[in-house]
Motif scaffolding. Structure first.
Motif, short mmCIF file in Angstrom:
data_model
loop_
_atom_site.label_atom_id
_atom_site.label_comp_id
_atom_site.label_asym_id
_atom_site.label_seq_id
_atom_site.Cartn_x
_atom_site.Cartn_y
_atom_site.Cartn_z
N GLN A 142 0.83 -1.21 0.00
CA GLN A 142 0.00 0.00 0.00
C GLN A 142 0.86 1.27 0.00
O GLN A 142 0.56 2.23 -0.71
CB GLN A 142 -0.92 0.01 1.22
CG GLN A 142 -2.07 -0.98 1.13
CD GLN A 142 -2.95 -0.92 2.36
OE1 GLN A 142 -2.46 -1.04 3.49
NE2 GLN A 142 -4.23 -0.73 2.16
N GLN B 41 2.09 1.75 -3.44
CA GLN B 41 1.09 2.31 -4.34
C GLN B 41 0.94 3.81 -4.15
O GLN B 41 0.62 4.54 -5.09
CB GLN B 41 -0.26 1.62 -4.11
CG GLN B 41 -0.33 0.22 -4.70
CD GLN B 41 -1.70 -0.41 -4.52
OE1 GLN B 41 -2.32 -0.29 -3.47
NE2 GLN B 41 -2.18 -1.09 -5.55
N SER C 196 3.46 5.39 -6.41
CA SER C 196 3.60 4.79 -7.75
C SER C 196 3.82 5.88 -8.79
O SER C 196 3.03 6.84 -8.89
CB SER C 196 2.34 4.00 -8.10
OG SER C 196 2.19 2.89 -7.26
N TYR D 180 1.50 0.64 -10.23
CA TYR D 180 0.32 0.45 -9.39
C TYR D 180 -0.30 -0.92 -9.65
O TYR D 180 -0.69 -1.63 -8.72
CB TYR D 180 -0.70 1.56 -9.65
CG TYR D 180 -1.95 1.44 -8.82
CD1 TYR D 180 -2.08 2.13 -7.62
CD2 TYR D 180 -3.01 0.63 -9.24
CE1 TYR D 180 -3.23 2.02 -6.85
CE2 TYR D 180 -4.17 0.51 -8.48
CZ TYR D 180 -4.27 1.21 -7.29
OH TYR D 180 -5.40 1.08 -6.53
N GLY E 188 -0.78 -3.98 -7.13
CA GLY E 188 -2.13 -4.49 -6.90
C GLY E 188 -2.20 -5.99 -7.07
O GLY E 188 -2.94 -6.67 -6.34
N TYR F 115 -3.40 6.48 0.78
CA TYR F 115 -2.72 5.20 0.61
C TYR F 115 -1.53 5.07 1.55
O TYR F 115 -1.27 4.01 2.12
CB TYR F 115 -2.26 5.03 -0.84
CG TYR F 115 -3.28 4.40 -1.75
CD1 TYR F 115 -3.20 3.06 -2.08
CD2 TYR F 115 -4.33 5.14 -2.26
CE1 TYR F 115 -4.13 2.46 -2.91
CE2 TYR F 115 -5.27 4.56 -3.11
CZ TYR F 115 -5.17 3.23 -3.43
OH TYR F 115 -6.10 2.64 -4.24
#
Length: 422
Positions: free
Chosen positions: A302, A305, A308, A314, A318, A380
């Motif tokens: 997380q 991300q 990213s 990303y 994921g 995030y």
């Protein structure tokens, strides 16, 4: 690992429960799409969608106690058949109405049936397979749910476009009839064992709205208690980003609508693979370590991300997060079913489900707040830091619990002075 899955799938009752999981999730996903589109088309605005989603969650939270008691002390075939028929009736009625008030009232009935029946579907699994094999069945159920959910949602969207929301809701009603038939097809041995437990003495299972038996069971096993407690803030940190995900992808990373959909599909598909791979961990120790390690890696993912540089980074993160989430979900519920006493499995499942729903509602509020005040990247980053904190605290408490249990066993097995003198 594949041989282990073949072993459990050779049991007819297991195949029945796995099929029931797939059919039920597909129908529910189709109905959810139909209801969201219906409420959106009503022109009532975002508050109506929030009311709809809240109505789906509230019965699961409020009925934790009765649901757990039913799962542990009532005939599972009867509970599952009756609740499925109630849901079938509610779904069929939803197909005939279109007002917001009527829709919300029937959704409350629908989810009441779900809240009271779902823990029984989970708690009955260990009674269908040899000891220690329930975790593999849970992994299979998680995998088929991961496939059936998107498939059902897609089918629901097509039905709404072609025939309107009523068609998807009637499909959902039909799936509940399938679930009722699956419940009746479960072996009678599950009913006999439940009856034997009930004959041990009278129990007031309707006396509490809270699953106290579940709390007691988790306190008796500190390690599982820690994992369940860690699962709740993990839900908050994970689902908090749902409120800002579309903004990070579309507004910050410049993803197209198709790329946004692809990211959702990759995440869901990876969770299916993770659930299947979790079957490789068979011992209690390996499962606990895998859960704690996965939690820590989720936090790192997380946080990654949040910074990213582009869509592909990303998407790759994921993919990893989906795998890890599939592992965590399957292993935690597998541990609960394999390790807990049969008298309290349903209460624990109901407790975890209800608290997870409550945590999910809190997550959307927190994620939306942080995203609004500081932007999606900050949301995030906060979520990732929170997940890492949860994983670290959980690992520390588990380590202390294991050390404490080892010390207690050593002190009981070592003769003390009074013993030698005697």
């Amino acid at each position: 690992m594949l041989r282990n899955y073949r072993d459990v799938m050779s049991v007819r009752a297991v195949r029945t429960t796995v099929l029931a999981a797939a059919v039920g999730v597909a129908g529910d996903s189709a109905a959810m799409v139909a209801l969201l589109l219906r409420v959106h088309a009503s022109g009532e605005g975002p508050w109506a969608v929030a009311l709809l989603l809240g109505t789906f969650a509230v019965p699961v939270v409020l009925l934790m106690g009765p649901a757990g008691a039913l799962a542990d002390r009532a005939d599972p075939r009867r509970v599952l058949a009756v609740t499925a028929l109630v849901q079938a009736g509610a779904a069929a009625a939803l197909a005939t109405v279109d007002g917001l008030v009527a829709t919300l009232a029937l959704v409350a009935v629908l989810q009441t049936g779900f809240a009271l029946g779902n823990p029984s579907w989970t708690a009955v699994v260990p009674r269908l397979v040899p000891g220690g094999a329930a975790g593999r069945v849970v992994a299979l159920q998680q995998a088929v749910r991961g496939v059936a959910g998107p498939a059902g949602a897609g089918l629901g969207g097509v039905l709404v476009q072609w025939r309107g929301p009523s068609a998807a809701l009637l499909l959902d009603a039909a799936t509940f009839l399938v679930l009722a038939g699956a419940a009746v097809a479960l072996p009678r041995v599950a009913r006999e064992r439940r009856a034997a437990q009930a004959s041990a003495g009278p129990r007031r299972w309707t006396s509490s709205l809270l699953p106290r038996d579940g709390v007691v069971a988790l306190r008796a096993d500190p390690v599982l208690g820690v994992l369940v407690l860690a699962l709740l803030p993990l839900v908050v940190t994970l689902e908090s980003v749902n409120a800002v995900e579309v903004f990070l992808l579309r507004d910050v990373l410049g993803a197209s609508a198709a790329q946004f959909g692809l990211a959702e599909a990759v995440h869901g598909g990876a969770a299916v693979v993770g659930a299947v791979l979790s079957g490789a961990a068979t011992s209690r120790t390996s499962r606990v370590r895998a859960v704690l390690a996965s939690m820590a890696l989720i936090g790192l993912g997380q946080a990654g991300q949040s910074v990213s540089p582009g869509y592909l980074t990303y998407l790759a993160l994921g993919l990893g997060l989906g795998l890890l989430l599939g592992v965590v979900n399957a292993l935690v519920f597998g541990l609960l079913l394999d390790e807990l006493d049969a008298d309290h499995r349903g209460a624990v499942v109901a407790l975890v489900s209800g608290l997870s729903r409550a945590a999910g509602a809190l997550a959307l509020v927190l994620g939306g707040t942080v995203g609004t005040l500081a932007g999606p990247r900050a949301a995030y980053l906060v979520a990732g830091a929170g997940t890492l904190l949860v994983a670290g605290v959980a690992a520390w408490v588990v380590h202390r619990s294991v050390d404490g249990a080892s010390t207690a066993r050593a002190s009981r097995s070592t003769p003390g002075p009074s013993t030698l003198e005697a």
